[in-house]
Design a protein around this motif. Sequence first.
Motif, PDB file in Angstrom:
ATOM      1  N   ASN A 296      13.607 -26.146  43.393  1.00 45.56           N
ATOM      2  CA  ASN A 296      14.262 -25.156  44.249  1.00 45.56           C
ATOM      3  C   ASN A 296      14.622 -23.890  43.489  1.00 45.56           C
ATOM      4  OD1 ASN A 296      14.240 -27.025  46.417  1.00 45.56           O
ATOM      5  ND2 ASN A 296      16.151 -27.946  45.685  1.00 45.56           N
TER       6      ASN A 296
ATOM      7  N   GLY B  40       8.690 -28.572  48.630  1.00 39.00           N
ATOM      8  CA  GLY B  40      10.143 -28.637  48.557  1.00 39.00           C
ATOM      9  C   GLY B  40      10.574 -29.880  47.798  1.00 39.00           C
ATOM     10  N   GLU B  41      11.854 -29.965  47.518  1.00 47.94           N
ATOM     11  CA  GLU B  41      12.380 -31.112  46.781  1.00 47.94           C
ATOM     12  C   GLU B  41      12.063 -32.426  47.484  1.00 47.94           C
ATOM     13  OE1 GLU B  41      16.719 -33.111  45.866  1.00 47.94           O
ATOM     14  OE2 GLU B  41      16.595 -30.940  46.195  1.00 47.94           O
TER      15      GLU B  41
ATOM     16  N   GLU C 145       7.657 -17.153  43.288  1.00 49.08           N
ATOM     17  CA  GLU C 145       6.682 -18.041  43.919  1.00 49.08           C
ATOM     18  C   GLU C 145       5.265 -17.530  43.708  1.00 49.08           C
ATOM     19  OE1 GLU C 145       7.434 -19.068  47.922  1.00 49.08           O
ATOM     20  OE2 GLU C 145       9.510 -19.689  47.566  1.00 49.08           O
TER      21      GLU C 145
END
Length: 448
Positions: free
Chosen positions: A70, A89-90, A75
């Motif tokens: 995160n 995502g996590e 990016e």
Amino acid sequence: MKRFIIEQSSADIISHSGLSLIGQAIKQYTHLSGQLDASVPMRHGIKHSDVIKSYLALLSIGKNDFEAINGIESEFYFTSAMDIDEIPGEATLRQRMDKHAISFLPIVEKASRDFLSNIQPALRPLSTGHIPVDADVTPMDNSGSHKEGVSRTYKGHDGYAPMAVYLGQEGYCLGFELREGKQHCQKDTPALLARALRDAQKIAAQPLLLRLDGGNDAIENIEVVLAHNEAHEDLPVVDFLINKWNPRRQDKADWLAIAEQKGKWIYSREGKRVALFSVQTARHWKGHNYSVRRVIRIIERTIDKHGQRLLVPEIDLEGWWTSLDVSEEDVIQLYADHGASEQFHSEFKTDMDIERLPSGKFATNALVLGLSVLAYNILRWIGQNGLLGSKSPKRSKAQRRRIRTVMQELMYVAARIIKTARTIKISFGRGCRSLQAFDAVYRKLAYG
């Protein structure tokens, strides 16, 4: 003292420019992406390769927790450097690794072997001309957790007891097998050693020297070496050096009498003398008899180190099993050099911060360890090729750089990302002392 004005720039500045080196190493010297995506077909969602390479990038900058995904700074740069389409995502990262850990691990392990065999790292031989292969268990402290496989280790804490195998004095890792904390170090070791020797001979053209600690003093390990040599007569020989022969059940007085006849006595100080000699010993395994050389060191003290005379002489007895045909002094010194593998353990645990593995599931933690090996080998090669030459940042002379040093000098270099119509530039600061080393390593990885 002047006060500074704090403001936010519109420039795209990143603090981990070294990810471009990791991305090129994976793309040019492994087939990780294609094999991952083909392993478990998907109809929709983030590609398997994007998930795994994203986590590999985190490991390469010393982060093993899933939450670190995160905190990606840019990016655009992250996806470009690691050659991925989308950052997971996590939750996706954790769930995908949990679900497919067993399928992904063999692919990751193969990618690590492919990287080493394809890039052919330079390896410094020992004084005998051998390349060392060092295997040892290193407990990982995961106390206070309820993770699968965590149990009491021989170090007296709860955790895992994985076994690592390293190649060369540089410490490239051939394998890091996750094991439960309570598992004996010899269990499953012969199979691990057999695989490691096959892999080592795809990388090193010189003879190999397998070095093991006393916990692996088992004739079946010696049989692995002998069987390997018999099956690969066309390849350089593999020798072994194993410590420690356990003398607790031996009569030290008898060995002292043998030493009087065969030993070369050295009087290191008043009241202390040391004898070295070798004997051939028969060992039996599965109906076969093996004659193995045993190097003996016996120390007799009649005066202790404080000058106090002893009523009864103090006798210490040590031994090493080996197939080497060198002097007893050289055998003992070669085994002492095996201690360098402890530093390699430390680099995994502290520099890469993987001692406390992030998942509660054993299979997922095994995958994390496998990915750590791949990241470690790439970082090791980067350090050997970028931080030891004339273009490297000024540091004290060394034969090997720690993984932490590689991260500090090449992975965490800050840079500005400049995107044009056709190119992406990594622009380093005017005073960047790592520029030449970074450029040299990138060219080797990207262009061969």
